[in-house]
Motif scaffolding. Sequence first.
Motif, mmCIF file in Angstrom:
data_model
loop_
_atom_site.group_PDB
_atom_site.id
_atom_site.type_symbol
_atom_site.label_atom_id
_atom_site.label_comp_id
_atom_site.label_asym_id
_atom_site.label_seq_id
_atom_site.Cartn_x
_atom_site.Cartn_y
_atom_site.Cartn_z
ATOM 1 N N GLU A 312 2.161 9.225 44.863
ATOM 2 C CA GLU A 312 2.006 7.837 44.448
ATOM 3 C C GLU A 312 2.441 7.758 42.980
ATOM 4 O O GLU A 312 1.807 8.348 42.107
ATOM 5 N N PRO A 313 3.556 7.083 42.685
ATOM 6 C CA PRO A 313 4.098 7.115 41.317
ATOM 7 C C PRO A 313 3.188 6.506 40.261
ATOM 8 O O PRO A 313 3.210 6.944 39.105
ATOM 9 N N ASP A 314 2.391 5.526 40.640
ATOM 10 C CA ASP A 314 1.515 4.871 39.676
ATOM 11 C C ASP A 314 0.183 5.621 39.590
ATOM 12 O O ASP A 314 -0.529 5.733 40.592
ATOM 13 N N PRO A 315 -0.192 6.146 38.422
ATOM 14 C CA PRO A 315 -1.428 6.939 38.314
ATOM 15 C C PRO A 315 -2.687 6.197 38.737
ATOM 16 O O PRO A 315 -3.561 6.779 39.391
ATOM 17 N N LEU A 316 -2.771 4.919 38.397
ATOM 18 C CA LEU A 316 -3.971 4.165 38.775
ATOM 19 C C LEU A 316 -4.049 3.995 40.281
ATOM 20 O O LEU A 316 -5.124 4.119 40.881
ATOM 21 N N ALA A 317 -2.907 3.748 40.907
ATOM 22 C CA ALA A 317 -2.878 3.640 42.362
ATOM 23 C C ALA A 317 -3.199 4.988 43.011
ATOM 24 O O ALA A 317 -3.862 5.051 44.049
ATOM 25 N N ALA A 318 -2.745 6.076 42.393
ATOM 26 C CA ALA A 318 -3.059 7.412 42.908
ATOM 27 C C ALA A 318 -4.558 7.679 42.838
ATOM 28 O O ALA A 318 -5.154 8.225 43.777
ATOM 29 N N LEU A 319 -5.172 7.288 41.729
ATOM 30 C CA LEU A 319 -6.614 7.465 41.582
ATOM 31 C C LEU A 319 -7.363 6.621 42.613
ATOM 32 O O LEU A 319 -8.327 7.091 43.241
ATOM 33 N N ALA A 320 -6.930 5.386 42.811
ATOM 34 C CA ALA A 320 -7.574 4.514 43.798
ATOM 35 C C ALA A 320 -7.451 5.093 45.199
ATOM 36 O O ALA A 320 -8.409 5.069 45.989
ATOM 37 N N ARG A 321 -6.298 5.634 45.511
ATOM 38 C CA ARG A 321 -6.069 6.234 46.830
ATOM 39 C C ARG A 321 -7.011 7.421 47.058
ATOM 40 O O ARG A 321 -7.616 7.554 48.129
ATOM 41 N N ALA A 322 -7.142 8.269 46.041
ATOM 42 C CA ALA A 322 -8.025 9.427 46.167
ATOM 43 C C ALA A 322 -9.484 9.005 46.233
ATOM 44 O O ALA A 322 -10.277 9.559 47.015
ATOM 45 N N ALA A 323 -9.862 8.009 45.443
ATOM 46 C CA ALA A 323 -11.247 7.546 45.423
ATOM 47 C C ALA A 323 -11.646 6.922 46.754
ATOM 48 O O ALA A 323 -12.764 7.118 47.248
ATOM 49 N N GLU A 324 -10.727 6.183 47.355
ATOM 50 C CA GLU A 324 -11.014 5.548 48.649
ATOM 51 C C GLU A 324 -11.187 6.590 49.749
ATOM 52 O O GLU A 324 -11.982 6.414 50.682
ATOM 53 N N ALA A 325 -10.456 7.697 49.636
ATOM 54 C CA ALA A 325 -10.529 8.738 50.673
ATOM 55 C C ALA A 325 -11.711 9.678 50.475
ATOM 56 O O ALA A 325 -12.098 10.389 51.405
ATOM 57 N N ALA A 326 -12.273 9.692 49.269
ATOM 58 C CA ALA A 326 -13.357 10.637 48.963
ATOM 59 C C ALA A 326 -14.623 10.322 49.745
ATOM 60 O O ALA A 326 -14.959 9.154 49.970
ATOM 61 N N ARG A 327 -15.315 11.362 50.146
ATOM 62 C CA ARG A 327 -16.595 11.191 50.815
ATOM 63 C C ARG A 327 -17.666 10.886 49.787
ATOM 64 O O ARG A 327 -17.460 11.040 48.583
ATOM 65 N N ALA A 328 -18.824 10.464 50.252
ATOM 66 C CA ALA A 328 -19.927 10.128 49.347
ATOM 67 C C ALA A 328 -20.258 11.329 48.449
ATOM 68 O O ALA A 328 -20.471 12.440 48.944
ATOM 69 N N GLY A 329 -20.271 11.091 47.158
ATOM 70 C CA GLY A 329 -20.613 12.130 46.194
ATOM 71 C C GLY A 329 -19.508 13.112 45.898
ATOM 72 O O GLY A 329 -19.663 13.996 45.051
ATOM 73 N N GLU A 330 -18.387 12.983 46.585
ATOM 74 C CA GLU A 330 -17.272 13.915 46.375
ATOM 75 C C GLU A 330 -16.459 13.462 45.158
ATOM 76 O O GLU A 330 -15.928 12.349 45.135
ATOM 77 N N PRO A 331 -16.339 14.299 44.132
ATOM 78 C CA PRO A 331 -15.642 13.858 42.924
ATOM 79 C C PRO A 331 -14.121 13.851 43.100
ATOM 80 O O PRO A 331 -13.572 14.558 43.956
ATOM 81 N N VAL A 332 -13.484 13.037 42.283
ATOM 82 C CA VAL A 332 -12.026 13.044 42.181
ATOM 83 C C VAL A 332 -11.683 13.749 40.875
ATOM 84 O O VAL A 332 -12.155 13.358 39.805
ATOM 85 N N VAL A 333 -10.882 14.789 40.958
ATOM 86 C CA VAL A 333 -10.461 15.546 39.787
ATOM 87 C C VAL A 333 -9.042 15.128 39.433
ATOM 88 O O VAL A 333 -8.137 15.207 40.276
ATOM 89 N N VAL A 334 -8.857 14.663 38.206
ATOM 90 C CA VAL A 334 -7.549 14.235 37.728
ATOM 91 C C VAL A 334 -7.108 15.220 36.654
ATOM 92 O O VAL A 334 -7.788 15.382 35.638
ATOM 93 N N THR A 335 -5.960 15.868 36.857
ATOM 94 C CA THR A 335 -5.537 16.883 35.905
ATOM 95 C C THR A 335 -4.035 17.119 35.980
ATOM 96 O O THR A 335 -3.344 16.520 36.785
ATOM 97 N N GLY A 336 -3.561 18.007 35.105
ATOM 98 C CA GLY A 336 -2.146 18.370 35.080
ATOM 99 C C GLY A 336 -1.445 17.972 33.807
ATOM 100 O O GLY A 336 -0.444 18.569 33.425
ATOM 101 N N SER A 337 -1.979 16.947 33.116
ATOM 102 C CA SER A 337 -1.314 16.461 31.914
ATOM 103 C C SER A 337 -2.249 15.567 31.117
ATOM 104 O O SER A 337 -2.906 14.689 31.689
ATOM 105 N N LEU A 338 -2.289 15.753 29.817
ATOM 106 C CA LEU A 338 -3.056 14.839 28.969
ATOM 107 C C LEU A 338 -2.417 13.458 28.934
ATOM 108 O O LEU A 338 -3.102 12.462 28.712
ATOM 109 N N TYR A 339 -1.116 13.394 29.181
ATOM 110 C CA TYR A 339 -0.456 12.087 29.218
ATOM 111 C C TYR A 339 -0.933 11.295 30.436
ATOM 112 O O TYR A 339 -1.130 10.078 30.362
ATOM 113 N N LEU A 340 -1.124 11.980 31.554
ATOM 114 C CA LEU A 340 -1.680 11.337 32.745
ATOM 115 C C LEU A 340 -3.104 10.860 32.473
ATOM 116 O O LEU A 340 -3.466 9.717 32.776
#
Length: 351
Positions: A312-340
Amino acid sequence: MGGALPGTRFVHVVGTNGKGSVAAYLEQGFLAAGVRTGAFTSPHLVDPRERVRVDGVPVSPEALVRFVARARKLDLDDSPAFFEWMLAFALERFAAEGVAWAALEAGVGGASDATAFAAERVALTVLTNVGEDHLASFGSLEALAQDKAEAVRPGLPVVTAARGRALAILREVARNRGAPLFVYDPGNPLFALPVPPALGGAFQRVNAALAAAALRLLGFEEAAVRAALTRARLPGRFDRRVFRGRPVLLDGAHNPPAARALAAELPGRYRLVFGAQPHKAVDAMLELLAARANGVVLTWPLPAARGGHGYEPDPLAALARAAEAARAGEPVVVTGSLYLVGRLLGSGLLE
């Protein structure tokens, strides 16, 4: 820009990982000691002024605008890089503000880094570690270690957590220059942590210990050391947030050593949002971080999908996609670049 070096005394912070954390601890230690304090760090997350701070506060927009206006009038054969412009700005502000002590974070390397320009005002060097990063520029890990070790100043103390061949190279340089070398040892009182470090992650204990040792060697009192450890803040590094009710962990790990350290801290299962600059060791980092992920979404600054993972080219959309798929209490880890990480923090949508 026509100015002389400021009267500031610098702690020069070089190394592959942990530079920003060490600088953050040092900055708080200087502030607690009651001295006029400066910090030059990189990269910024949201606002370029984050890179230049006086007494813990980013410099004013007006000061930066005046500097840029003057800079545009210069007739230069070779235009400096953005990092070099910001370093010049920092040195100018430190002089104007009467900064007594400052943490000076190198960008890449040591001797080859622009921060070496201020070498004559360095009081102590911290070489955090040497790991796999920027090898395309230096050719080998040994060459990278040699360049970082060249930041050592004759007769001045050096604090490090380097190991293996990098430490051997540093020992040789320090010995040749008569520079006292202090190697991280958790059993040595010089590196003692009187209170738990404020920054999260077990790896922060080493960074905090390096800063504590530096402050002690420079003669700062133990109260300043304690304040440094408890008051340091560093957004974007093991940074816990919330997005749409989901727990999110932001971390700027951008090379294999940092990815290994982060992976060791992660829970059993999580969703991963990963974006790195294409020239980085992307596959190696992904192998480390995706192993226990329940799902992976790749995003900017990667230009396209790879390894069979969704993109997903847009970082915010990527975060939303991961958050929607996450189970209850399952964290989303965002990493790879400080620019991201900075792009997401700049959205203002993470609590």
